[in-house]
Structure formats: structure tokens, C-alpha cells
Write a protein that holds these residues in place. Structure first.
Motif, PDB file in Angstrom:
ATOM      1  N   VAL A  23       0.874  -1.112  -0.128  1.00 31.83           N
ATOM      2  CA  VAL A  23       0.129  -0.292   0.135  1.00 31.83           C
ATOM      3  C   VAL A  23       1.484   1.261  -0.533  1.00 31.83           C
ATOM      4  N   LYS A  68       0.076  -7.662  -4.923  1.00 33.20           N
ATOM      5  CA  LYS A  68      -1.212  -7.062  -4.714  1.00 33.20           C
ATOM      6  C   LYS A  68      -0.586  -5.157  -4.744  1.00 33.20           C
ATOM      7  N   VAL A  70      -2.061  -0.926  -3.769  1.00 34.97           N
ATOM      8  CA  VAL A  70      -3.455  -0.390  -3.349  1.00 34.97           C
ATOM      9  C   VAL A  70      -2.160   0.807  -3.066  1.00 34.97           C
ATOM     10  N   ALA A  72      -2.970   4.337  -3.145  1.00 35.34           N
ATOM     11  CA  ALA A  72      -4.025   5.254  -2.085  1.00 35.34           C
ATOM     12  C   ALA A  72      -3.634   6.614  -2.530  1.00 35.34           C
ATOM     13  N   TRP A 107      -4.772  -2.389  -7.678  1.00 32.53           N
ATOM     14  CA  TRP A 107      -5.898  -1.445  -6.834  1.00 32.53           C
ATOM     15  C   TRP A 107      -5.824  -0.076  -6.731  1.00 32.53           C
ATOM     16  N   PRO A 109      -7.650   2.710  -4.404  1.00 32.70           N
ATOM     17  CA  PRO A 109      -9.735   3.214  -3.858  1.00 32.70           C
ATOM     18  C   PRO A 109      -9.860   4.175  -3.845  1.00 32.70           C
ATOM     19  N   TYR A 138     -10.871  -0.693  -8.372  1.00 33.64           N
ATOM     20  CA  TYR A 138     -10.730  -0.041  -7.437  1.00 33.64           C
ATOM     21  C   TYR A 138     -11.596  -0.929  -5.822  1.00 33.64           C
ATOM     22  N   ILE A 139     -10.588  -0.375  -4.563  1.00 33.98           N
ATOM     23  CA  ILE A 139     -11.400  -0.138  -3.579  1.00 33.98           C
ATOM     24  C   ILE A 139     -12.764   0.088  -3.534  1.00 33.98           C
ATOM     25  N   TRP A 168      -9.521  -2.079   3.886  1.00 29.86           N
ATOM     26  CA  TRP A 168      -8.760  -3.094   2.353  1.00 29.86           C
ATOM     27  C   TRP A 168      -8.813  -3.962   2.074  1.00 29.86           C
ATOM     28  N   LEU A 172      -9.182  -6.390  -0.077  1.00 31.30           N
ATOM     29  CA  LEU A 172      -8.046  -7.427  -0.940  1.00 31.30           C
ATOM     30  C   LEU A 172      -8.134  -9.061  -0.182  1.00 31.30           C
TER      31      LEU A 172
END
Length: 177
Positions: A23, A68, A70, A72, A107, A109, A138-139, A168, A172
Motif C-alpha cells: 500500500v 497486490k 494499492v 492510495a 487497486w 481506492p 477499485y476499492i 482494505w 483484498l
């Protein structure tokens, strides 16, 4: 000089990816409390926008198989005059992530934000969220009942940081904190 106190963010900021799940985002990530997810790495870049994220990702050093990611970012794009500029920066950031980490799920968010922000800033963020929702993995946003910011209307409260991590991780399918 600490990393976040630079005037040369595009040059000085970098990340070494060491875990399966990453992330990466702006200063709000520093509001996430310590967690017990051994495969998760969180890196916070205060003041970072999508254009900063693109530069960071292009220079990223990878020392682990990444599954993965993210991204953000976006809140610091709120002062742009045109939402299309913010969207173009988001597109370049997602492309940089896909190029650098071709086997990872990427991803983005949706951006939670305070309704206390100026209307123009809210409109930019709403436009970004519409794009995120329809053009990226998307989250969904954290439910409003769980989202609070400090008096500055920008930074998450500690409880929001904890709730965001749980949200999150659940989205995920990561081990919950």
C-alpha cells in the motif's frame, strides 16, 4: 533532511518493495496503526499526488514477488483546476504500476474526503472517484459512518486509519489485522 521535508520529491522519493502486498500513498497512511499482517508493506509519502506516485513507481526497487498494490493517492490532487489533469496523472500512475509490477493486481481506492472541503476541491475528488470506479480495479470508499478527519479536514483520525486498513484488507482478501 527527512525524506518528507524535501522540495525535490520527484527526485528524492523512492521505495524498495519487500513484501507481497504493498500500500503506497499520501500522508494519511501514516495514520494506520501498527498491524500484524506479515506480507503487507505500507509506505507513506506526505503531500504526494498521482504525479509523485508515478515517479516513485518508475524508480521502485523490487526485492520480492509483488501480488497486490494499492495506490492510495488522489487527495492531494484536489487543488487542481481541471479534473481531467488529475485523471491523466492517475492514468499514468496506474500504467507505471502495471509496467513495473506486471504480475501484480493494481487497486485504487475511491478517495474518502471531508464534505467540509471547498466545493471545487470536492468536485475534483468526485470526478476522480467516478473515473476510479469505472476505469480501474477499485476499492469502494470506507463507509461514511467509519470515516472521520482531523480539524484540518484532510488527515484521517487514528480510528479512521485503523478502519481503513481493516476495510482494505477485507476487500483484498488479506489477513485481517
Amino acid at each position: 533532511m527527512p525524506l518528507n521535508c524535501t522540495n525535490r520529491k520527484m527526485i528524492d522519493w523512492n521505495v524498495t518493495i519487500k513484501k507481497r502486498w504493498l500500500v503506497i500513498g499520501d500522508s494519511n497512511l501514516s495514520r494506520i496503526p501498527p498491524f500484524q499482517i506479515p506480507d503487507l508493506q505500507i509506505d507513506s509519502f506526505p503531500g504526494a499526488s498521482f504525479s509523485h506516485a508515478e515517479a516513485i513507481l518508475k524508480k521502485a526497487v523490487i526485492s520480492s514477488k509483488v501480488e497486490k498494490v494499492v495506490l492510495a493517492f488522489g487527495l492531494n490532487n484536489r487543488e487542481q483546476r481541471c479534473k481531467d489533469t488529475a485523471i491523466k496523472q492517475l492514468q499514468r500512475t496506474v500504467k507505471a504500476a502495471k509496467d513495473k509490477l506486471p504480475y501484480a493486481e493494481i487497486w485504487v481506492p475511491e478517495i474518502n474526503f471531508s464534505r467540509g472541503l471547498p466545493i471545487h476541491q470536492q468536485e475534483i475528488l468526485e470526478g476522480l472517484n467516478r473515473y476510479i470506479n469505472s476505469h480501474t480495479g477499485y476499492i469502494p470508499p470506507l463507509p461514511g459512518a467509519d470515516f472521520e478527519v482531523e480539524r484540518d479536514k484532510i488527515h484521517w483520525t487514528a480510528d479512521t486509519g485503523k478502519a481503513m486498513l481493516q476495510h482494505w484488507a477485507k476487500q483484498l482478501n488479506c489477513i485481517a489485522p
